[in-house]
Design an enzyme around this catalytic site. Sequence first.
Site, mmCIF file in Angstrom:
data_model
loop_
_atom_site.group_PDB
_atom_site.id
_atom_site.type_symbol
_atom_site.label_atom_id
_atom_site.label_comp_id
_atom_site.label_asym_id
_atom_site.label_seq_id
_atom_site.Cartn_x
_atom_site.Cartn_y
_atom_site.Cartn_z
ATOM 1 N N LYS A 12 0.842 -1.203 0.000
ATOM 2 C CA LYS A 12 0.000 0.000 0.000
ATOM 3 C C LYS A 12 0.877 1.253 0.000
ATOM 4 C CE LYS A 12 -3.797 -1.951 2.774
ATOM 5 N NZ LYS A 12 -4.506 -1.818 4.058
ATOM 6 N N ASP A 70 -8.660 0.934 4.916
ATOM 7 C CA ASP A 70 -8.974 -0.472 5.037
ATOM 8 C C ASP A 70 -9.478 -0.924 3.676
ATOM 9 O OD1 ASP A 70 -8.889 -2.544 7.137
ATOM 10 O OD2 ASP A 70 -10.925 -2.914 6.419
ATOM 11 N N SER A 71 -9.018 -2.070 3.259
ATOM 12 C CA SER A 71 -9.371 -2.524 1.919
ATOM 13 C C SER A 71 -9.421 -4.035 1.904
ATOM 14 C CB SER A 71 -8.335 -2.014 0.905
ATOM 15 O OG SER A 71 -7.034 -2.392 1.296
ATOM 16 N N PHE A 151 0.678 -6.985 -4.571
ATOM 17 C CA PHE A 151 0.681 -7.716 -3.303
ATOM 18 C C PHE A 151 -0.692 -8.381 -3.137
ATOM 19 C CE2 PHE A 151 -2.064 -4.993 -0.649
ATOM 20 C CZ PHE A 151 -2.163 -3.881 -1.469
ATOM 21 N N TYR A 153 -3.937 -10.243 -3.196
ATOM 22 C CA TYR A 153 -4.635 -11.072 -4.179
ATOM 23 C C TYR A 153 -4.366 -10.645 -5.627
ATOM 24 C CZ TYR A 153 -7.111 -12.552 0.018
ATOM 25 O OH TYR A 153 -7.405 -13.037 1.273
ATOM 26 N N ASP A 154 -3.449 -9.718 -5.818
ATOM 27 C CA ASP A 154 -3.195 -9.201 -7.176
ATOM 28 C C ASP A 154 -2.951 -10.293 -8.223
ATOM 29 O OD1 ASP A 154 -3.607 -6.452 -6.899
ATOM 30 O OD2 ASP A 154 -1.588 -6.107 -6.133
HETATM 31 P P1 IMP Z 1 -5.974 -4.374 5.613
HETATM 32 O O1 IMP Z 1 -4.521 -4.044 5.796
HETATM 33 O O2 IMP Z 1 -6.639 -4.906 6.817
HETATM 34 O O3 IMP Z 1 -6.708 -3.252 4.940
HETATM 35 O O4 IMP Z 1 -5.957 -5.626 4.600
HETATM 36 C C1 IMP Z 1 -6.065 -5.457 3.259
HETATM 37 C C2 IMP Z 1 -5.880 -6.812 2.568
HETATM 38 O O5 IMP Z 1 -6.761 -6.863 1.438
HETATM 39 C C3 IMP Z 1 -4.482 -6.991 2.009
HETATM 40 O O6 IMP Z 1 -3.644 -7.656 2.910
HETATM 41 C C4 IMP Z 1 -4.728 -7.815 0.760
HETATM 42 O O7 IMP Z 1 -4.826 -9.173 1.099
HETATM 43 C C5 IMP Z 1 -6.092 -7.336 0.305
HETATM 44 N N1 IMP Z 1 -5.960 -6.210 -0.635
HETATM 45 C C6 IMP Z 1 -6.339 -4.914 -0.446
HETATM 46 N N2 IMP Z 1 -6.026 -4.159 -1.508
HETATM 47 C C7 IMP Z 1 -5.420 -5.000 -2.380
HETATM 48 C C8 IMP Z 1 -4.840 -4.786 -3.665
HETATM 49 O O8 IMP Z 1 -4.781 -3.666 -4.202
HETATM 50 N N3 IMP Z 1 -4.322 -5.881 -4.240
HETATM 51 C C9 IMP Z 1 -4.341 -7.117 -3.684
HETATM 52 N N4 IMP Z 1 -4.835 -7.362 -2.479
HETATM 53 C C10 IMP Z 1 -5.387 -6.293 -1.827
#
Ligand code: IMP
Length: 199
Positions: A12, A70-71, A151, A153-154
């Site tokens: 990120k 959060d993503s 990174f 699931y890309d």
């Molecule tokens: P967070 O750090 O709790 O927001 O977790 C986000 C998770 O969602 C990441 O560890 C990835 O597994 C997945 N994720 C979010 N954005 C992406 C992306 O742009 N590409 C691939 N996986 C993503």
Amino acid sequence: MLLFAATSNSGKMREFALAAADLPDCEIAPLPGFRELPAVEESGTTFEENARIKAVHYSGFTGELVFAEDSGLVVDALDGAPGVYSARFAGGGASDAANNHLLLERLRGAEDRTAHFECVIALARQGNVLATFEGSMEGSILHEPRGTSGFGYDPLFFHAPCGRTTAELTAAEKFPISHRGQAFRALLRWLNRGDGARL
Ligand code: IMP
């Protein structure tokens, strides 16, 4: 304007840093000492709740503006899973490879492989959320990984308009169309509008 990013996710941070390189009046840096700060439990059930929880918590450690995001991946055939559990789909501290492996297992035999990435960014100062911003990106889940950049699931996330997975895009190609890029640009627009002018 200085903006601190509250994330330890290097994937990120790489994307945000790249976006910031083009911004003359905006410096984006990791929140100093982020890894040493007490962590906060991501106990929300939505991306927005978790983004808010992180932004409130981490903005308490500085007087500067802090944004947290959060993503995750939302898969239709899995009723929205892994969703807010994307980072820990295969368990706490799971590797990207383990999460991807589990995703393929769960989707074995599924005809509908549509999915999207979602992102919410929360901007906060000293424990108060000022605004939140969203983005999403449609795609589908391949049967095997392709590509080595990015990174999470890309390598499995196929974006039809590009004809590639997001792991086959450079960060410079991904950010203009990604869920994270959309949310981040909405944050920048907000800062450049009247809303952000009084900060
Ligand atoms: P967070 O750090 O709790 O927001 O977790 C986000 C998770 O969602 C990441 O560890 C990835 O597994 C997945 N994720 C979010 N954005 C992406 C992306 O742009 N590409 C691939 N996986 C993503």
